[in-house]
Design a protein around this motif. Structure first.
Motif, PDB file in Angstrom:
ATOM      1  N   VAL A   1       0.836  -1.201   0.000  1.00  0.00           N
ATOM      2  CA  VAL A   1       0.000   0.000   0.000  1.00  0.00           C
ATOM      3  C   VAL A   1       0.871   1.251   0.000  1.00  0.00           C
ATOM      4  O   VAL A   1       0.625   2.193  -0.746  1.00  0.00           O
ATOM      5  CB  VAL A   1      -0.939  -0.003   1.219  1.00  0.00           C
ATOM      6  CG1 VAL A   1      -1.500   1.372   1.452  1.00  0.00           C
ATOM      7  CG2 VAL A   1      -2.059  -0.986   0.994  1.00  0.00           C
ATOM      8  N   PHE A   2       1.916   1.251   0.818  1.00  0.00           N
ATOM      9  CA  PHE A   2       2.770   2.442   0.877  1.00  0.00           C
ATOM     10  C   PHE A   2       3.460   2.688  -0.457  1.00  0.00           C
ATOM     11  O   PHE A   2       3.547   3.828  -0.920  1.00  0.00           O
ATOM     12  CB  PHE A   2       3.814   2.307   1.990  1.00  0.00           C
ATOM     13  CG  PHE A   2       3.268   2.653   3.339  1.00  0.00           C
ATOM     14  CD1 PHE A   2       2.456   3.763   3.508  1.00  0.00           C
ATOM     15  CD2 PHE A   2       3.555   1.879   4.446  1.00  0.00           C
ATOM     16  CE1 PHE A   2       1.935   4.081   4.749  1.00  0.00           C
ATOM     17  CE2 PHE A   2       3.040   2.185   5.687  1.00  0.00           C
ATOM     18  CZ  PHE A   2       2.233   3.287   5.834  1.00  0.00           C
TER      19      PHE A   2
ATOM     20  N   PHE B   1       2.469   1.752  -3.450  1.00  0.00           N
ATOM     21  CA  PHE B   1       1.494   2.231  -4.430  1.00  0.00           C
ATOM     22  C   PHE B   1       1.041   3.645  -4.091  1.00  0.00           C
ATOM     23  O   PHE B   1       0.846   4.477  -4.983  1.00  0.00           O
ATOM     24  CB  PHE B   1       0.286   1.283  -4.502  1.00  0.00           C
ATOM     25  CG  PHE B   1       0.636  -0.097  -4.984  1.00  0.00           C
ATOM     26  CD1 PHE B   1       1.656  -0.275  -5.901  1.00  0.00           C
ATOM     27  CD2 PHE B   1      -0.031  -1.216  -4.522  1.00  0.00           C
ATOM     28  CE1 PHE B   1       2.002  -1.537  -6.351  1.00  0.00           C
ATOM     29  CE2 PHE B   1       0.304  -2.482  -4.961  1.00  0.00           C
ATOM     30  CZ  PHE B   1       1.327  -2.644  -5.876  1.00  0.00           C
ATOM     31  N   ALA B   2       0.873   3.900  -2.803  1.00  0.00           N
ATOM     32  CA  ALA B   2       0.452   5.248  -2.404  1.00  0.00           C
ATOM     33  C   ALA B   2       1.499   6.268  -2.798  1.00  0.00           C
ATOM     34  O   ALA B   2       1.182   7.373  -3.254  1.00  0.00           O
ATOM     35  CB  ALA B   2       0.210   5.294  -0.900  1.00  0.00           C
TER      36      ALA B   2
ATOM     37  N   VAL C   1       1.011   6.953  -6.394  1.00  0.00           N
ATOM     38  CA  VAL C   1      -0.184   7.761  -6.638  1.00  0.00           C
ATOM     39  C   VAL C   1       0.080   9.209  -6.240  1.00  0.00           C
ATOM     40  O   VAL C   1      -0.262  10.147  -6.956  1.00  0.00           O
ATOM     41  CB  VAL C   1      -1.378   7.190  -5.847  1.00  0.00           C
ATOM     42  CG1 VAL C   1      -2.553   8.142  -5.901  1.00  0.00           C
ATOM     43  CG2 VAL C   1      -1.787   5.841  -6.415  1.00  0.00           C
ATOM     44  N   GLU C   2       0.738   9.355  -5.096  1.00  0.00           N
ATOM     45  CA  GLU C   2       1.003  10.698  -4.582  1.00  0.00           C
ATOM     46  C   GLU C   2       1.905  11.477  -5.532  1.00  0.00           C
ATOM     47  O   GLU C   2       1.731  12.673  -5.735  1.00  0.00           O
ATOM     48  CB  GLU C   2       1.670  10.572  -3.214  1.00  0.00           C
ATOM     49  CG  GLU C   2       1.831  11.864  -2.477  1.00  0.00           C
ATOM     50  CD  GLU C   2       2.732  11.657  -1.270  1.00  0.00           C
ATOM     51  OE1 GLU C   2       2.401  12.175  -0.216  1.00  0.00           O
ATOM     52  OE2 GLU C   2       3.765  10.974  -1.396  1.00  0.00           O
TER      53      GLU C   2
ATOM     54  N   ALA D   1       1.137   2.671 -10.540  1.00  0.00           N
ATOM     55  CA  ALA D   1       0.446   2.014  -9.425  1.00  0.00           C
ATOM     56  C   ALA D   1      -0.588   1.024  -9.953  1.00  0.00           C
ATOM     57  O   ALA D   1      -0.750  -0.075  -9.400  1.00  0.00           O
ATOM     58  CB  ALA D   1      -0.223   3.050  -8.528  1.00  0.00           C
ATOM     59  N   VAL D   2      -1.261   1.392 -11.037  1.00  0.00           N
ATOM     60  CA  VAL D   2      -2.280   0.488 -11.595  1.00  0.00           C
ATOM     61  C   VAL D   2      -1.625  -0.789 -12.098  1.00  0.00           C
ATOM     62  O   VAL D   2      -2.082  -1.905 -11.827  1.00  0.00           O
ATOM     63  CB  VAL D   2      -3.067   1.193 -12.718  1.00  0.00           C
ATOM     64  CG1 VAL D   2      -3.934   0.197 -13.461  1.00  0.00           C
ATOM     65  CG2 VAL D   2      -3.935   2.296 -12.133  1.00  0.00           C
TER      66      VAL D   2
ATOM     67  N   VAL E   1      -0.828  -2.889  -9.061  1.00  0.00           N
ATOM     68  CA  VAL E   1      -1.920  -3.655  -8.428  1.00  0.00           C
ATOM     69  C   VAL E   1      -2.388  -4.790  -9.331  1.00  0.00           C
ATOM     70  O   VAL E   1      -2.737  -5.867  -8.842  1.00  0.00           O
ATOM     71  CB  VAL E   1      -3.122  -2.773  -8.022  1.00  0.00           C
ATOM     72  CG1 VAL E   1      -2.727  -1.794  -6.948  1.00  0.00           C
ATOM     73  CG2 VAL E   1      -3.734  -2.076  -9.195  1.00  0.00           C
ATOM     74  N   LEU E   2      -2.371  -4.559 -10.646  1.00  0.00           N
ATOM     75  CA  LEU E   2      -2.767  -5.650 -11.539  1.00  0.00           C
ATOM     76  C   LEU E   2      -1.785  -6.810 -11.408  1.00  0.00           C
ATOM     77  O   LEU E   2      -2.174  -7.973 -11.388  1.00  0.00           O
ATOM     78  CB  LEU E   2      -2.827  -5.156 -12.985  1.00  0.00           C
ATOM     79  CG  LEU E   2      -3.923  -4.129 -13.249  1.00  0.00           C
ATOM     80  CD1 LEU E   2      -3.927  -3.700 -14.712  1.00  0.00           C
ATOM     81  CD2 LEU E   2      -5.289  -4.680 -12.871  1.00  0.00           C
TER      82      LEU E   2
END
Lengths: 511, 488
Positions: free
Chosen positions: B398-399, B401-402, B405-406, B413-414, B417-418
């Motif tokens: 999460v961190f 990817f965050a 995103v940030e 990030a997409v 997650v995929l």
């Protein structure tokens, strides 16, 4: 910490404590394990009743503590019980002990692990309904997957492993984009708190709203499941053990519809408005498709599973009517579906325990040998059909009223008519009637497939191998009784339930 | 910035001094002790590492301002401090796993090589100069080559050692060429002085030398296309060594990567961000896709560790020049979570392999009935690897990817997650064997799986750590941030 906040934490984590307590019991003492699990679930139910007692529909019971706060990140341990979640929480805490009771004789293998996973699942579900912090919500959301995976995969039917993996991957695939979306919200607005984000929702640019709506919607639509993302459901429901199916249909699917209600509608009102006719269209396709496929089933459990696709279509239609009646009906119908379909799965399971088959052809004329079962199955089926006087009617009728009077749907209809330029289709202010009309077909279909099921099981000629079936035991009747009481209660006098949820819905719609 | 010599400098390299002393003691006792007494060598190493860990954590904390010690050879800051603790912990756990290993447990030289390699990693994390950096990398690698091929009676192990050596030597030569170019262009070897000189260089020259340097680092972190060694080496090497390779060695690679990119190449930040982003995408996608086809658990873990390198690279991409965002902190956090998780995974595989003699997935059928405890460890480790809450791996992902995103790398990030869905699929496949499948004769209960004491201790520690990182993550993340902040 005030009393309500304490109860919130307790109700969420009591099942987890119970799961830990199971480790203290030897794996061989199966009955002791069952009792520990049942008592845990009953205590949890008791705590949720305590919450109901102090609940004030106009105000939420809340606990909000900082959990992580670095670098503009603010993750909170934030739970709240309000009108949108209270009935679902009660449904969860009610169905769990009943489901555990139903496993008394049907689960003999690895009882300790079964009960532990079951209680862990309850914590996950309660957390989903209570979390008010997006990050916390996501954790609980994912947390429900693992126990369910094992419940299906270890104790399920013949194709259990395939079904378990499909269930896990399908749901996970849907939810990862939601993760990106909520991370975007969290980093952009420096908070994951739902109320704070709602307060700032006007600042979300329209284009971003669209994308965020879609990312959340994908996760929830798979969970509901909406047509055409429903293909995991028949496998999971059919292969899961009875108790698992009850929880799957009764509660897990509601996580999807609840997600739409709690997040999509409140965080992205503009996008919800724009997408509402499309969502309604998918919902109606789901209603009709689910009903038709149900009609064609020869396996009782599969039939009930597909009926969920149809019934959840009603809920989605109500939600995306985007008006008070529609949403009220949808929320009530979530509970109704939990009760009726939960009871149907339980009864199919009881039948399976007796005959080790669920093929409709194997039965017939059961009324003659097991009349108590026959009577109860009739009531439950009719409740699922939506017979007036029983719970299903109240929910579906309210939803149809909501859809018919919906501005969002009516508006869309008028736009389509204008765009087509056809003059012979009447253009009315209540274009939503068309949506309601098609959906109402689903009610008729439901009568067809459920009564056909009933007829094949209970009426007609009795087969020789069914002559010595035992009628329901006391344990089984006790398992079904609470559901039956609620089926009649909601059907005859729904006011107390509406009173619990109405203020929150009105507040949400900004009345 | 440069500090003249004083005695506090010795305090700053206390962990390294202790490692050398410990290695010396082990070597001496190995010679002095009778063979039956040598089984205590393992415990001695563990206790020694634990003492070093505690002393480092309490006594040799860095000062608030980063310092360059010994003429700029070493940099004393929170990043190197954090990583050194991580390496000491990783080495201690690896020792616990090796202790009851038939071919490793009673060999003094095994522990010595492990300690020397750890020493090298410590120096990698704190190196502030190209020369020191190269020496540190070689000090790490050469013992690891030997460790990978430690079981000389096993063809696969010797093959692993030799393959690792060849790949390592090749990439290290390319990297050295890059270092020499950097020196040639700037006339400096100190990383922190390089930046000023390199800023004036034309971009092609700068990027060219950066590319060469990246080859060496990519090999260390097993990023595609320098990953070919990993599956064969992990499969052939003794399992505890493979665990050490995939965690501590990888973490050391990332420590160096972060430091060099930020210290020496701030001028080319946008260019190398694009480059690393590409590397990240290719690495995680290739790693995950190839992992799908594996039937051997160690090979599966090898490809999974390649994929994880890809996820971590996302965090490296997401850095911004001001250094105030999540990017590097998420990398440090990820590495800590990954170290615990992957050590647990390899530990469980080692425990299982020691009894059953096989690392094939088929052999794992019905494990949850043979040993519920070991199955639970595998469940925690593999769910954490796949990024499920409430485990450390989830928060780490999460961190990362965050951070992306940030920093507006949403597409990255997409893809991340995929990819994690593909990852989930093969981790579930293994868990399927452990929990859902049964052995053909359904008599798992008659084949219990004993877990010896050092294994149990290490696995319990790791599982607790994984859950702590996943639930009480605030202090750990704060720590990662402090460490990452000292990079800038």
């Amino acid at each position: 910490m005030d009393f309500g906040a304490l109860l919130l934490t307790l109700v969420t984590f009591a099942p987890l404590l119970g799961a830990a307590a199971l480790l203290l019991v030897k794996p061989e003492q199966k009955n002791a394990l069952r009792w520990v699990a049942l008592i845990t679930a009953l205590v949890t139910f008791g705590i949720s009743l305590g919450l109901l007692a102090i609940f004030n529909p106009a105000d939420a019971i809340r606990i909000d503590l900082p959990w992580l706060s670095v670098a503009g990140w603010n993750v909170h341990y934030h739970l709240a019980l309000d009108g949108l979640s209270i009935l679902l929480v009660l449904l969860t805490t009610l169905l769990t002990p009943l489901a555990i009771l139903s496993t008394w004789t049907s689960v003999e293998d690895r009882v300790r692990q079964f009960m532990a996973f079951f209680l862990m699942l309850e914590t996950g579900m309660l957390g989903v309904f209570l979390a008010q912090d997006l990050f916390l919500f996501y954790i609980f959301w994912e947390f429900t997957l693992v126990p369910m995976y094992f419940l299906i995969g270890i104790w399920g039917g013949e194709r259990r492993i395939y079904a378990a993996v499909k269930f896990f991957l399908y749901t996970m695939a849907g939810s990862v984009l939601m993760l990106v979306a909520l991370l975007w919200l969290g980093t952009q607005y420096n908070t994951f708190s739902l109320p704070e984000l709602i307060a700032q929702r006007a600042n979300i640019p329209p284009q971003a709203q669209t994308w965020l709506f879609l990312a959340f919607a994908l996760a929830f639509a798979i969970k509901v499941p909406m047509w055409p993302l429903h293909t995991w459901l028949p496998d999971a429901h059919v292969e899961a053990p009875t108790a698992g199916s009850v929880i799957l249909a009764g509660v897990l699917l509601k996580m999807g519809t609840y997600g739409f209600l709690r997040f999509n509608l409140t965080l992205f009102p503009q996008a919800s408005w724009e997408f509402s006719p499309w969502m309604a269209l998918l919902a109606i396709i789901g209603i009709l498709y689910g009903a038709l496929v149900s009609y064609a089933q020869t396996d009782a459990k599969k039939l009930v599973a597909y009926s969920s696709v149809s019934h959840l279509g009603f809920v989605m239609l109500g939600l995306f009517a985007l008006n008070q009646q529609g949403i009220q009906g949808a929320l009530l119908q979530m509970i109704n579906h939990g009760l009726s379909t939960g009871a149907l799965f339980l009864m199919v399971g009881m039948l399976y325990e007796r005959r080790h088959t669920r093929a409709l052809d194997a039965f017939g004329g059961l009324w003659k040998v097991i009349p108590v079962f026959g009577t109860l199955l009739l009531i439950v089926s009719l409740s699922s059909v939506g017979l007036p006087g029983l719970n299903g009617f109240i929910g579906e009728f309210t939803i149809l009223l909501g859809a018919a009077g919906s501005d969002a749907l009516g508006n869309a209809w008028n736009q389509i008519v204008t765009a087509l330029g056809v003059s012979f289709i009447p253009m009315r202010s209540a274009g939503g009637l068309w949506f309601a009309g098609f959906a109402a077909l689903g009610v008729i279909f439901a009568a067809a497939y459920l009564l056909q099921m009933y007829q094949k099981i209970c009426l007609g000629a009795l087969k020789a191998e069914n002559q010595n079936l035992k009628d329901l035991s006391w344990r089984e009747i006790i398992t079904l009784l609470p559901l039956l009481v609620l089926i009649f209660w909601i059907g005859l006098y729904p006011k107390p339930f509406i009173d619990l949820i109405a203020p929150a819905i009105n507040q949400m719609l900004g009345y | 910035m440069f500090v003249p010599f004083d005695s506090t400098m010795l305090l700053a390299i206390l962990p390294e001094i202790l490692l050398v002393v410990l290695a010396g003691v082990v070597l001496a006792l190995d010679a002095a002790w009778q063979p039956e007494k040598r089984r205590w060598l393992g415990w001695l190493t563990v206790v020694g590492l634990a003492v070093a860990f505690i002393l480092t954590a309490t006594v040799s904390q860095p000062e608030s301002e980063p310092r360059l010690l010994f003429g700029g050879m070493l940099r004393d800051d929170w990043l190197s401090f954090a990583f050194r603790l991580v390496f000491l912990f990783g080495a201690a756990i690896t020792t616990l796993f090796a202790m009851d290993h038939e071919a490793l447990g009673r060999k003094g030289e095994f522990y010595v090589l492990l300690l020397v390699s750890t020493l090298g990693m410590n120096l990698m994390a704190s190196a502030g100069d190209l020369i020191m950096l190269y020496l540190a990398i070689e000090t790490t690698s050469i013992p690891l080559y030997i460790l990978a091929g430690f079981i000389t009676t096993d063809d696969k192990s010797t093959e692993a050692g030799f393959k690792y050596l060849l790949f390592g030597a090749m990439t290290s030569a390319v990297m050295l060429y890059g270092f020499s170019l950097l020196y040639g262009f700037s006339g400096e070897t100190n990383l922190y002085l390089l930046a000023g000189k390199l800023g004036e260089l034309p971009m092609p020259a700068l990027l060219g030398s950066l590319l060469l340097v990246l080859v060496g680092f990519s090999f260390k972190v097993s990023a595609v296309p320098f990953h070919f060694w990993a599956p064969d080496v992990y499969e052939g090497a003794p399992t505890p060594v493979a665990g050490f390779l995939s965690t501590a060695s990888k973490a050391a690679g990332f420590a160096v990567l972060m430091r060099v990119l930020l210290a020496a190449f701030p001028a080319a930040l946008p260019s190398w961000q694009g480059l690393i982003a590409l590397l990240a995408v290719v690495t995680m996608t290739v790693g995950n896709l190839l992992a799908l086809a594996q039937t051997n658990v160690k090979r599966l873990l090898a490809f999974s560790s390649i994929a994880h390198a890809g996820y971590i690279l996302i965090g490296v991409v997401a850095v911004n020049a001001a250094g105030m965002n999540l990017g590097m902190a998420s990398v440090v956090f990820y590495l800590i979570a990954y170290l615990l998780t992957n050590l647990a995974a390899f530990g469980a595989v080692a425990t299982f392999g020691r009894v059953s003699g096989s690392d094939e997935m088929d052999a794992y059928k019905g494990l949850s009935r043979r040993s519920p405890a070991l199955a639970l460890v595998m469940l925690v480790a593999f769910l954490s690897l796949s990024g499920m809450p409430p485990f450390g791996g989830f928060i780490a992902k999460v961190f990362v990817f965050a951070a992306a995103v940030e920093a507006n790398w949403i597409w990255l990030a997409v893809i991340g997650v995929l990819n994690s869905i593909i990852g989930l699929y093969y981790y579930l496949t293994l868990l399927k064997y452990v929990y859902l499948y049964r052995q053909d004769n359904l008599e798992e209960e008659q084949k219990p799986l004993p877990i010896s004491r050092p294994y149990a201790l290490a696995l319990v520690l790791l599982v607790i750590g994984i859950i702590l990182l996943g639930t009480a993550f605030n202090p750990w993340f704060e720590w990662s941030r402090t460490a990452a902040a000292s990079l800038f």
